[in-house]
Design a protein around this motif. Sequence first.
Motif, PDB file in Angstrom:
ATOM      1  N   GLY A   8       0.816  -1.203   0.000  1.00  0.00           N
ATOM      2  CA  GLY A   8       0.000   0.000   0.000  1.00  0.00           C
ATOM      3  C   GLY A   8       0.853   1.257   0.000  1.00  0.00           C
ATOM      4  O   GLY A   8       2.064   1.209   0.186  1.00  0.00           O
ATOM      5  N   GLY A   9       0.189   2.374  -0.239  1.00  0.00           N
ATOM      6  CA  GLY A   9       0.897   3.639  -0.255  1.00  0.00           C
ATOM      7  C   GLY A   9       0.031   4.745  -0.801  1.00  0.00           C
ATOM      8  O   GLY A   9      -1.181   4.582  -0.936  1.00  0.00           O
ATOM      9  N   LEU A  10       0.670   5.845  -1.108  1.00  0.00           N
ATOM     10  CA  LEU A  10      -0.010   7.019  -1.646  1.00  0.00           C
ATOM     11  C   LEU A  10       0.199   7.075  -3.159  1.00  0.00           C
ATOM     12  O   LEU A  10       1.336   6.968  -3.632  1.00  0.00           O
ATOM     13  CB  LEU A  10       0.548   8.288  -1.000  1.00  0.00           C
ATOM     14  CG  LEU A  10       0.032   9.629  -1.531  1.00  0.00           C
ATOM     15  CD1 LEU A  10      -1.459   9.759  -1.271  1.00  0.00           C
ATOM     16  CD2 LEU A  10       0.808  10.768  -0.893  1.00  0.00           C
ATOM     17  N   VAL A  11      -0.891   7.247  -3.881  1.00  0.00           N
ATOM     18  CA  VAL A  11      -0.811   7.303  -5.336  1.00  0.00           C
ATOM     19  C   VAL A  11      -1.805   8.344  -5.836  1.00  0.00           C
ATOM     20  O   VAL A  11      -2.842   8.569  -5.213  1.00  0.00           O
ATOM     21  CB  VAL A  11      -1.085   5.914  -5.949  1.00  0.00           C
ATOM     22  CG1 VAL A  11      -2.498   5.443  -5.624  1.00  0.00           C
ATOM     23  CG2 VAL A  11      -0.846   5.906  -7.440  1.00  0.00           C
ATOM     24  N   GLN A  12      -1.472   8.962  -6.942  1.00  0.00           N
ATOM     25  CA  GLN A  12      -2.374   9.952  -7.521  1.00  0.00           C
ATOM     26  C   GLN A  12      -3.505   9.262  -8.277  1.00  0.00           C
ATOM     27  O   GLN A  12      -3.339   8.138  -8.771  1.00  0.00           O
ATOM     28  CB  GLN A  12      -1.616  10.882  -8.465  1.00  0.00           C
ATOM     29  CG  GLN A  12      -0.705  11.861  -7.755  1.00  0.00           C
ATOM     30  CD  GLN A  12      -0.109  12.889  -8.705  1.00  0.00           C
ATOM     31  OE1 GLN A  12       0.052  12.622  -9.891  1.00  0.00           O
ATOM     32  NE2 GLN A  12       0.197  14.064  -8.172  1.00  0.00           N
ATOM     33  N   ALA A  13      -4.610   9.945  -8.379  1.00  0.00           N
ATOM     34  CA  ALA A  13      -5.729   9.424  -9.157  1.00  0.00           C
ATOM     35  C   ALA A  13      -5.274   9.111 -10.573  1.00  0.00           C
ATOM     36  O   ALA A  13      -4.529   9.879 -11.177  1.00  0.00           O
ATOM     37  CB  ALA A  13      -6.872  10.426  -9.169  1.00  0.00           C
ATOM     38  N   GLY A  14      -5.718   7.960 -11.066  1.00  0.00           N
ATOM     39  CA  GLY A  14      -5.309   7.516 -12.385  1.00  0.00           C
ATOM     40  C   GLY A  14      -4.087   6.622 -12.368  1.00  0.00           C
ATOM     41  O   GLY A  14      -3.761   5.995 -13.383  1.00  0.00           O
ATOM     42  N   GLY A  15      -3.440   6.562 -11.237  1.00  0.00           N
ATOM     43  CA  GLY A  15      -2.232   5.762 -11.113  1.00  0.00           C
ATOM     44  C   GLY A  15      -2.516   4.297 -10.815  1.00  0.00           C
ATOM     45  O   GLY A  15      -3.675   3.859 -10.771  1.00  0.00           O
ATOM     46  N   SER A  16      -1.446   3.548 -10.611  1.00  0.00           N
ATOM     47  CA  SER A  16      -1.543   2.110 -10.377  1.00  0.00           C
ATOM     48  C   SER A  16      -0.766   1.710  -9.134  1.00  0.00           C
ATOM     49  O   SER A  16       0.190   2.393  -8.744  1.00  0.00           O
ATOM     50  CB  SER A  16      -1.005   1.339 -11.585  1.00  0.00           C
ATOM     51  OG  SER A  16      -1.739   1.615 -12.754  1.00  0.00           O
ATOM     52  N   LEU A  17      -1.187   0.600  -8.574  1.00  0.00           N
ATOM     53  CA  LEU A  17      -0.530   0.056  -7.398  1.00  0.00           C
ATOM     54  C   LEU A  17      -0.796  -1.440  -7.367  1.00  0.00           C
ATOM     55  O   LEU A  17      -1.881  -1.885  -7.760  1.00  0.00           O
ATOM     56  CB  LEU A  17      -1.089   0.714  -6.141  1.00  0.00           C
ATOM     57  CG  LEU A  17      -0.252   0.772  -4.875  1.00  0.00           C
ATOM     58  CD1 LEU A  17       1.056   1.526  -5.115  1.00  0.00           C
ATOM     59  CD2 LEU A  17      -1.044   1.453  -3.758  1.00  0.00           C
ATOM     60  N   THR A  18       0.180  -2.192  -6.927  1.00  0.00           N
ATOM     61  CA  THR A  18      -0.005  -3.630  -6.783  1.00  0.00           C
ATOM     62  C   THR A  18       0.197  -4.038  -5.331  1.00  0.00           C
ATOM     63  O   THR A  18       1.233  -3.749  -4.743  1.00  0.00           O
ATOM     64  CB  THR A  18       0.975  -4.418  -7.662  1.00  0.00           C
ATOM     65  OG1 THR A  18       0.750  -4.092  -9.036  1.00  0.00           O
ATOM     66  CG2 THR A  18       0.769  -5.913  -7.482  1.00  0.00           C
ATOM     67  N   LEU A  19      -0.797  -4.671  -4.782  1.00  0.00           N
ATOM     68  CA  LEU A  19      -0.708  -5.203  -3.431  1.00  0.00           C
ATOM     69  C   LEU A  19      -0.342  -6.678  -3.496  1.00  0.00           C
ATOM     70  O   LEU A  19      -0.734  -7.385  -4.426  1.00  0.00           O
ATOM     71  CB  LEU A  19      -2.040  -5.039  -2.700  1.00  0.00           C
ATOM     72  CG  LEU A  19      -2.635  -3.637  -2.641  1.00  0.00           C
ATOM     73  CD1 LEU A  19      -3.914  -3.638  -1.815  1.00  0.00           C
ATOM     74  CD2 LEU A  19      -1.640  -2.641  -2.087  1.00  0.00           C
ATOM     75  N   SER A  20       0.389  -7.100  -2.495  1.00  0.00           N
ATOM     76  CA  SER A  20       0.752  -8.507  -2.380  1.00  0.00           C
ATOM     77  C   SER A  20       0.270  -9.041  -1.040  1.00  0.00           C
ATOM     78  O   SER A  20       0.177  -8.291  -0.063  1.00  0.00           O
ATOM     79  CB  SER A  20       2.267  -8.689  -2.487  1.00  0.00           C
ATOM     80  OG  SER A  20       2.769  -8.209  -3.712  1.00  0.00           O
ATOM     81  N   CYS A  21      -0.002 -10.320  -1.022  1.00  0.00           N
ATOM     82  CA  CYS A  21      -0.400 -10.989   0.213  1.00  0.00           C
ATOM     83  C   CYS A  21       0.365 -12.293   0.279  1.00  0.00           C
ATOM     84  O   CYS A  21       0.141 -13.196  -0.525  1.00  0.00           O
ATOM     85  CB  CYS A  21      -1.899 -11.227   0.227  1.00  0.00           C
ATOM     86  SG  CYS A  21      -2.497 -12.161   1.650  1.00  0.00           S
ATOM     87  N   ALA A  22       1.272 -12.369   1.243  1.00  0.00           N
ATOM     88  CA  ALA A  22       2.088 -13.563   1.409  1.00  0.00           C
ATOM     89  C   ALA A  22       1.488 -14.451   2.489  1.00  0.00           C
ATOM     90  O   ALA A  22       1.122 -13.972   3.565  1.00  0.00           O
ATOM     91  CB  ALA A  22       3.511 -13.171   1.790  1.00  0.00           C
ATOM     92  N   ALA A  23       1.407 -15.737   2.200  1.00  0.00           N
ATOM     93  CA  ALA A  23       0.794 -16.677   3.129  1.00  0.00           C
ATOM     94  C   ALA A  23       1.828 -17.673   3.640  1.00  0.00           C
ATOM     95  O   ALA A  23       2.760 -18.051   2.930  1.00  0.00           O
ATOM     96  CB  ALA A  23      -0.340 -17.425   2.454  1.00  0.00           C
ATOM     97  N   SER A  24       1.650 -18.075   4.868  1.00  0.00           N
ATOM     98  CA  SER A  24       2.495 -19.113   5.443  1.00  0.00           C
ATOM     99  C   SER A  24       1.626 -19.985   6.335  1.00  0.00           C
ATOM    100  O   SER A  24       0.535 -19.599   6.743  1.00  0.00           O
ATOM    101  CB  SER A  24       3.636 -18.503   6.247  1.00  0.00           C
ATOM    102  OG  SER A  24       3.136 -17.724   7.311  1.00  0.00           O
TER     103      SER A  24
END
Length: 126
Positions: A8-24
């Motif tokens: 997560g983070g701060l991004v401007q409208a129209g931008g992109s972001l990829t979240l990850s979820c690591a499992a154990s």
Amino acid sequence: VQLQAFGGGLVQAGGSLTLSCAASGRTFSRNAMGWFRQTPGKEREFVGIISWTGGYTSYTNSVKGRFTISRDNAKNTVYLQMNSLKPEDTAVYYCASGPPLINIATMRLTSAYDYWGQGTLVTVSS
């Protein structure tokens, strides 16, 4: 199963972001995985889900065509690719481990998921 969401983070409208979820822990590859989001004062909202094979995905209407869920079972990781982000996408995003088989009638319910990550904040500025 322990889940850890990040990216997560701060991004401007129209931008992109990829979240990850690591499992154990318990076998990850045999469970459907869901993404939810929550804003202050509101209930946790279903974003989307992916089957354990990765062959089936479903999304809430507000993110269809913009968000994509994928998974890499070899890495025990599920991803949420978010494009064309809007200020209304601002929320804490959670990943969750669901049942082996997706139940369309219940997949949008938080009660259908056994384990949850800690959440990662996404802020979209206008």
